[in-house]
Design a protein around this motif. Structure first.
Motif, short mmCIF file in Angstrom:
data_model
loop_
_atom_site.label_atom_id
_atom_site.label_comp_id
_atom_site.label_asym_id
_atom_site.label_seq_id
_atom_site.Cartn_x
_atom_site.Cartn_y
_atom_site.Cartn_z
N GLU A 110 90.92 131.32 121.84
CA GLU A 110 89.98 130.40 121.19
C GLU A 110 88.58 130.60 122.04
OE1 GLU A 110 90.52 128.40 118.89
OE2 GLU A 110 92.60 128.64 118.41
N GLU A 111 87.39 130.13 121.60
CA GLU A 111 86.35 130.12 122.33
C GLU A 111 86.48 129.52 123.73
OE1 GLU A 111 82.18 131.23 122.01
OE2 GLU A 111 83.86 131.77 120.72
N ALA A 112 87.18 128.31 123.68
CA ALA A 112 87.36 127.88 125.20
C ALA A 112 87.90 128.47 126.20
CB ALA A 112 88.02 126.46 124.96
N GLN A 113 88.90 129.46 125.76
CA GLN A 113 89.80 130.36 126.55
C GLN A 113 88.73 131.40 127.22
OE1 GLN A 113 92.90 130.96 123.42
NE2 GLN A 113 94.29 130.54 125.25
N TYR A 118 85.44 133.62 131.39
CA TYR A 118 84.14 134.22 131.72
C TYR A 118 83.82 133.42 133.01
CZ TYR A 118 79.03 133.52 131.64
OH TYR A 118 77.54 133.39 132.12
N LEU A 119 83.97 132.19 133.26
CA LEU A 119 83.63 131.42 134.49
C LEU A 119 84.42 131.97 135.47
CD1 LEU A 119 82.94 127.85 133.16
CD2 LEU A 119 81.39 129.48 133.62
N GLU A 120 85.90 132.11 135.32
CA GLU A 120 86.71 132.66 136.43
C GLU A 120 86.34 133.86 137.05
OE1 GLU A 120 90.56 132.23 134.56
OE2 GLU A 120 90.76 130.09 134.79
N ASN A 121 85.84 134.74 136.13
CA ASN A 121 85.39 136.17 136.47
C ASN A 121 83.84 136.42 136.22
OD1 ASN A 121 88.25 137.53 136.50
ND2 ASN A 121 88.26 136.09 134.68
N ILE A 122 83.13 135.18 136.86
CA ILE A 122 81.54 135.52 136.59
C ILE A 122 80.77 136.66 137.17
CG2 ILE A 122 81.13 133.92 138.43
CD1 ILE A 122 79.34 134.01 135.04
N ASN A 232 86.82 141.62 125.26
CA ASN A 232 87.53 142.87 125.63
C ASN A 232 88.29 142.88 126.75
OD1 ASN A 232 86.47 144.07 123.11
ND2 ASN A 232 84.72 144.89 124.32
N ASP A 233 87.66 142.02 127.95
CA ASP A 233 88.30 141.98 129.25
C ASP A 233 89.37 141.18 129.08
OD1 ASP A 233 86.41 143.94 130.35
OD2 ASP A 233 85.27 142.15 131.16
N TYR A 234 89.15 140.02 128.28
CA TYR A 234 90.55 139.02 128.16
C TYR A 234 91.71 139.74 127.72
CZ TYR A 234 93.11 135.02 126.71
OH TYR A 234 93.90 133.68 126.40
N ILE A 235 91.50 140.67 126.61
CA ILE A 235 92.48 141.22 125.88
C ILE A 235 93.20 142.25 127.01
CG2 ILE A 235 93.21 142.85 124.02
CD1 ILE A 235 90.86 141.56 122.39
N ARG A 236 92.30 143.20 127.66
CA ARG A 236 92.86 144.19 128.65
C ARG A 236 93.65 143.39 129.70
NH1 ARG A 236 87.93 147.16 127.48
NH2 ARG A 236 86.81 145.92 129.09
N SER A 237 93.33 142.26 130.12
CA SER A 237 93.98 141.43 131.35
C SER A 237 95.30 140.91 130.77
CB SER A 237 92.99 140.11 131.57
OG SER A 237 93.80 139.51 132.36
N HIS A 238 95.27 140.40 129.13
CA HIS A 238 96.75 139.99 128.74
C HIS A 238 97.59 141.10 128.50
CE1 HIS A 238 99.07 137.14 126.35
NE2 HIS A 238 99.37 138.30 125.78
N MET A 239 97.16 142.44 128.08
CA MET A 239 98.02 143.59 128.15
C MET A 239 98.47 143.70 129.54
SD MET A 239 96.80 147.35 126.80
CE MET A 239 96.55 146.85 124.79
N SER A 240 97.51 144.01 130.46
CA SER A 240 97.97 144.24 131.72
C SER A 240 99.04 143.45 132.15
CB SER A 240 96.77 144.22 132.89
OG SER A 240 97.24 144.67 133.98
N ASN A 241 99.04 142.13 132.00
CA ASN A 241 100.06 141.02 132.35
C ASN A 241 101.22 141.26 131.72
OD1 ASN A 241 98.30 139.99 134.11
ND2 ASN A 241 97.63 138.44 132.74
N SER A 242 101.29 141.63 130.46
CA SER A 242 102.47 141.99 129.37
C SER A 242 103.26 143.19 130.00
CB SER A 242 101.69 142.03 128.03
OG SER A 242 101.44 141.08 127.53
N VAL A 243 102.28 144.03 130.32
CA VAL A 243 102.90 145.51 130.83
C VAL A 243 103.47 145.26 132.29
CG1 VAL A 243 102.39 147.68 131.80
CG2 VAL A 243 101.52 146.97 129.63
#
Length: 261
Positions: A110-113, A118-122, A232-243
């Motif tokens: 979602e946009e809020a996520q 973005y704020l956590e990784n500014i 893109n970074d959010y997706i990569r982060s989620h993928m990294s955590n899943s792996v």
């Protein structure tokens, strides 16, 4: 005696074991089946007809089947020869397939996520510092360097050699300057004062007299501008955590050795 033997439960158990043993080794000797199934044939023929724009002839269908069989045999032989283990390109593709398989249940954020990420990784999302400068290029170090420097600071025209990107370098990011000219040249630019000629300084191409005309410091990138990168970074982060979670769950399946550095 023979009738009594056949009625013995132990004899029946041993007989079944022997039959299973014989069937197992018979199946090992049986050649694996390579066949284009009727369902797959229909799919391949439909794809062929869609591609060529006409009905497939019997010869076309025979070729489709033959091509499938040849490729299937080659594929199985490649597996038997462990090509998937020794070919880096195949290995990479299999790894990527596993990564994406682990993302099957991933839901678009979602946009809020995204804003929260973005704020956590500014610190990731900023416009890097830029430098605008002019330079006069020489393929080899000039003998009369001090004379040329005085002439440049006096406003005189100095020729030099032709440079493929010209003399004016407006708003170049520091990473681009470092990649083009090398870190020592960038360090010289950053350390020098503006509106004054310096040099000659060596780069990856040769030697340069240079004058910095403007600098822009790093600045945060607004969310709307950074949104695609954030996604893109959010997706990569989620993928990294899943792996990471997946591999940790398999620690008992493999003897994983991690070294201390």
């Amino acid at each position: 005696m023979i009738k009594k033997l056949f009625n013995d439960p132990l004899f029946g158990f041993i007989s079944i074991g022997v039959m299973v043993f014989v069937f197992y080794y018979w199946s090992l000797d049986k050649a694996p089946v390579v066949e284009l199934s009727p369902n797959n044939r229909v799919v391949f023929v439909e794809q062929y007809e869609s591609l060529v724009g006409r009905k497939a002839t019997p010869e076309d269908i025979a070729k489709i089947e033959n091509d499938f069989i040849e490729e299937e045999v080659l594929f199985r032989e490649a597996l038997a020869k462990d090509f998937h283990l020794i070919d880096p390109a195949v290995r990479t593709q299999l790894i990527e397939q596993m990564r994406y398989q682990l993302m099957e249940d991933f839901q678009d954020p979602e946009e809020a996520q995204l804003v929260q990420y973005y704020l956590e990784n500014i610190k990731r999302y900023y416009h890097e510092a830029t430098v605008s400068f002019q330079h006069v290029y020489f393929a080899s170090e000039p003998d009369d360097a001090s004379t040329l420097l005085v002439a440049l600071n006096a406003g005189e025209e100095v020729s030099g050699d032709e440079f493929w990107q010209g003399r004016d370098m407006p708003n170049y990011g520091e990473s681009m300057i470092r990649g083009l000219f090398g870190k020592p040249f960038l360090d010289s630019l950053v350390a020098s004062e503006q509106d004054k000629w310096f040099g000659p300084t060596e780069s990856l191409f040769g030697w340069h007299f240079y004058k910095v005309s403007a600098r822009e410091p790093t600045a945060p990138m607004p969310f709307d501008e950074a949104r695609q990168q954030v996604g893109n970074d959010y997706i990569r982060s989620h993928m990294s955590n899943s792996v990471q979670s997946f591999t940790q769950d398999l620690d008992g399946k493999y003897e994983i050795i991690r070294h201390e550095f």
